[in-house]
Design a protein around this motif. Structure first.
Motif, PDB file in Angstrom:
ATOM      1  N   GLN A  81       0.823  -1.205   0.000  1.00  0.00           N
ATOM      2  CA  GLN A  81       0.000   0.000   0.000  1.00  0.00           C
ATOM      3  C   GLN A  81       0.861   1.260   0.000  1.00  0.00           C
ATOM      4  OE1 GLN A  81      -2.619  -0.646   3.390  1.00  0.00           O
ATOM      5  NE2 GLN A  81      -4.296  -1.236   2.027  1.00  0.00           N
ATOM      6  N   ALA A  82       1.965   1.235   0.730  1.00  0.00           N
ATOM      7  CA  ALA A  82       2.842   2.404   0.763  1.00  0.00           C
ATOM      8  C   ALA A  82       3.429   2.689  -0.613  1.00  0.00           C
ATOM      9  CB  ALA A  82       3.959   2.188   1.780  1.00  0.00           C
ATOM     10  N   GLN A  83       3.664   1.635  -1.385  1.00  0.00           N
ATOM     11  CA  GLN A  83       4.264   1.791  -2.704  1.00  0.00           C
ATOM     12  C   GLN A  83       3.232   2.136  -3.775  1.00  0.00           C
ATOM     13  OE1 GLN A  83       7.565   1.477  -3.183  1.00  0.00           O
ATOM     14  NE2 GLN A  83       7.539   1.861  -5.388  1.00  0.00           N
ATOM     15  N   LEU A  84       2.065   1.503  -3.704  1.00  0.00           N
ATOM     16  CA  LEU A  84       1.086   1.630  -4.782  1.00  0.00           C
ATOM     17  C   LEU A  84      -0.017   2.632  -4.488  1.00  0.00           C
ATOM     18  CD1 LEU A  84       0.643  -2.129  -5.745  1.00  0.00           C
ATOM     19  CD2 LEU A  84       2.335  -0.486  -6.565  1.00  0.00           C
ATOM     20  N   GLY A  85      -0.172   3.022  -3.229  1.00  0.00           N
ATOM     21  CA  GLY A  85      -1.241   3.954  -2.890  1.00  0.00           C
ATOM     22  C   GLY A  85      -2.606   3.333  -3.131  1.00  0.00           C
ATOM     23  N   THR A  86      -3.449   4.025  -3.860  1.00  0.00           N
ATOM     24  CA  THR A  86      -4.811   3.542  -4.113  1.00  0.00           C
ATOM     25  C   THR A  86      -4.908   2.709  -5.386  1.00  0.00           C
ATOM     26  OG1 THR A  86      -5.352   5.592  -5.297  1.00  0.00           O
ATOM     27  CG2 THR A  86      -5.809   5.517  -2.917  1.00  0.00           C
ATOM     28  N   GLN A  87      -3.799   2.514  -6.090  1.00  0.00           N
ATOM     29  CA  GLN A  87      -3.840   1.718  -7.312  1.00  0.00           C
ATOM     30  C   GLN A  87      -4.068   0.243  -6.987  1.00  0.00           C
ATOM     31  OE1 GLN A  87      -0.816   3.051 -10.511  1.00  0.00           O
ATOM     32  NE2 GLN A  87       0.219   3.405  -8.568  1.00  0.00           N
ATOM     33  N   SER A  88      -4.754  -0.439  -7.871  1.00  0.00           N
ATOM     34  CA  SER A  88      -4.897  -1.881  -7.723  1.00  0.00           C
ATOM     35  C   SER A  88      -3.726  -2.559  -8.421  1.00  0.00           C
ATOM     36  CB  SER A  88      -6.210  -2.360  -8.349  1.00  0.00           C
ATOM     37  OG  SER A  88      -6.137  -2.307  -9.763  1.00  0.00           O
ATOM     38  N   LEU A  89      -3.535  -3.838  -8.124  1.00  0.00           N
ATOM     39  CA  LEU A  89      -2.440  -4.575  -8.746  1.00  0.00           C
ATOM     40  C   LEU A  89      -2.589  -4.640 -10.259  1.00  0.00           C
ATOM     41  CD1 LEU A  89      -1.995  -7.549  -6.245  1.00  0.00           C
ATOM     42  CD2 LEU A  89      -0.572  -5.514  -6.483  1.00  0.00           C
ATOM     43  N   TRP A  90      -3.825  -4.548 -10.739  1.00  0.00           N
ATOM     44  CA  TRP A  90      -4.065  -4.604 -12.180  1.00  0.00           C
ATOM     45  C   TRP A  90      -3.602  -3.337 -12.880  1.00  0.00           C
ATOM     46  CZ3 TRP A  90      -5.020  -9.336 -13.519  1.00  0.00           C
ATOM     47  CH2 TRP A  90      -5.726 -10.178 -12.657  1.00  0.00           C
ATOM     48  N   GLU A  91      -3.398  -2.267 -12.127  1.00  0.00           N
ATOM     49  CA  GLU A  91      -3.062  -0.976 -12.724  1.00  0.00           C
ATOM     50  C   GLU A  91      -1.564  -0.692 -12.744  1.00  0.00           C
ATOM     51  OE1 GLU A  91      -6.779   1.881 -11.638  1.00  0.00           O
ATOM     52  OE2 GLU A  91      -5.590   1.199  -9.921  1.00  0.00           O
ATOM     53  N   VAL A  92      -0.779  -1.581 -12.177  1.00  0.00           N
ATOM     54  CA  VAL A  92       0.659  -1.320 -12.088  1.00  0.00           C
ATOM     55  C   VAL A  92       1.428  -2.379 -12.865  1.00  0.00           C
ATOM     56  CG1 VAL A  92       0.435  -0.231  -9.844  1.00  0.00           C
ATOM     57  CG2 VAL A  92       0.918  -2.667  -9.967  1.00  0.00           C
ATOM     58  N   GLY A  93       2.613  -2.011 -13.301  1.00  0.00           N
ATOM     59  CA  GLY A  93       3.473  -2.953 -13.993  1.00  0.00           C
ATOM     60  C   GLY A  93       4.325  -3.738 -13.015  1.00  0.00           C
ATOM     61  N   HIS A  94       4.970  -4.777 -13.531  1.00  0.00           N
ATOM     62  CA  HIS A  94       5.767  -5.622 -12.649  1.00  0.00           C
ATOM     63  C   HIS A  94       6.950  -4.870 -12.061  1.00  0.00           C
ATOM     64  CE1 HIS A  94       8.171  -5.926 -16.340  1.00  0.00           C
ATOM     65  NE2 HIS A  94       9.176  -6.247 -15.565  1.00  0.00           N
ATOM     66  N   LYS A  95       7.447  -3.821 -12.763  1.00  0.00           N
ATOM     67  CA  LYS A  95       8.583  -3.064 -12.241  1.00  0.00           C
ATOM     68  C   LYS A  95       8.232  -2.408 -10.908  1.00  0.00           C
ATOM     69  CE  LYS A  95      12.641  -1.057 -12.323  1.00  0.00           C
ATOM     70  NZ  LYS A  95      12.496  -0.198 -11.134  1.00  0.00           N
ATOM     71  N   ALA A  96       7.005  -1.898 -10.797  1.00  0.00           N
ATOM     72  CA  ALA A  96       6.598  -1.270  -9.540  1.00  0.00           C
ATOM     73  C   ALA A  96       6.576  -2.287  -8.406  1.00  0.00           C
ATOM     74  CB  ALA A  96       5.218  -0.625  -9.698  1.00  0.00           C
ATOM     75  N   LEU A  97       6.209  -3.521  -8.719  1.00  0.00           N
ATOM     76  CA  LEU A  97       6.175  -4.557  -7.689  1.00  0.00           C
ATOM     77  C   LEU A  97       7.583  -4.946  -7.253  1.00  0.00           C
ATOM     78  CD1 LEU A  97       3.327  -6.873  -9.041  1.00  0.00           C
ATOM     79  CD2 LEU A  97       3.176  -5.097  -7.296  1.00  0.00           C
TER      80      LEU A  97
END
Length: 217
Positions: A81-97
């Motif tokens: 949550q600290a990294q992605l904020g309100t984004q869902s996992l579907w909205e981010v790329g693997h690099k962010a993970l």
């Protein structure tokens, strides 16, 4: 059954097998010297949770497995949550993970513990002595990563609390305020060279993945 449900069921099956194995093999004598870790339940937290579960009505094996599955996800939820904020996992790329240190550490620890590869080595200049073996010039040798992946002298085990044969999610995390943290055994960190096939680093400067240390000077 939808695919996410199948995955959830498979995870639950694995957790139930772990619970059954731990119940069959755990004894108080197997708790490590610090009084927390053990090779079956893992920590005082988990042992206490399961002692409480025994006293709760209507908590069968499926319910307990579901609770521990939730705990596993909860351990990394705050970091996600600290990294992605309100984004869902579907909205981010693997690099962010991969920029989330605990997720990268979990991934790297799984590779260390369960994945072995062969690395091809050769010398085009001279014969090379490898311990009690000799690799002739232009000959090809294969090194199995298993020995390095399970080298108890190299890897940090937190003074035996997390043996190299066990999974430890935080083994590869470096805490700048804790000199005993990090993947390398603090006792040999400044004194010995270790060669390990090193993939790219994960998790930025908070995570070190298969790091070697060469003394200066």
């Amino acid at each position: 059954m939808p695919r996410p449900y199948r995955i959830r069921k498979r995870l639950g099956d694995h957790i139930r097998r772990w619970h059954n194995y731990a119940r069959q093999h755990f004894s108080e004598s197997r708790i490590y010297g610090g009084g927390d870790g053990d090779p079956f339940w893992g920590s005082t937290l988990i042992r206490n949770r399961h002692a409480i579960y025994k006293k709760v009505d209507h908590h069968d094996e499926d319910a307990v497995a579901a609770l521990d599955m939730g705990l596993c996800f909860g351990l990394v939820r705050a970091d996600i949550q600290a990294q992605l904020g309100t984004q869902s996992l579907w909205e981010v790329g693997h690099k962010a993970l991969t920029d989330i240190p605990i997720l990268s550490s979990v991934y790297a620890e799984i590779l260390r513990l369960y994945t072995n590869i062969y690395v091809m080595v050769s010398s085009s200049q001279d014969d090379v002595t490898l311990g009690r073996w000799r690799l002739p010039k232009n000959a090809i040798g294969l090194l199995n990563s298993s020995a390095s992946h399970h080298d108890s002298q190299f890897w940090n085990t937190a003074n035996g609390a997390h043996p190299v044969g066990d999974f430890w999610a935080g083994r590869l995390l470096i805490n700048p305020q804790d000199s005993s943290s990090g993947p390398i055994n603090p006792a040999i960190r400044e004194t010995q060279n270790h060669w390990i096939p090193r993939p790219p680093k994960y998790g930025g400067d908070k995570l070190s993945f298969y790091t070697d240390h060469a003394p200066q000077g």
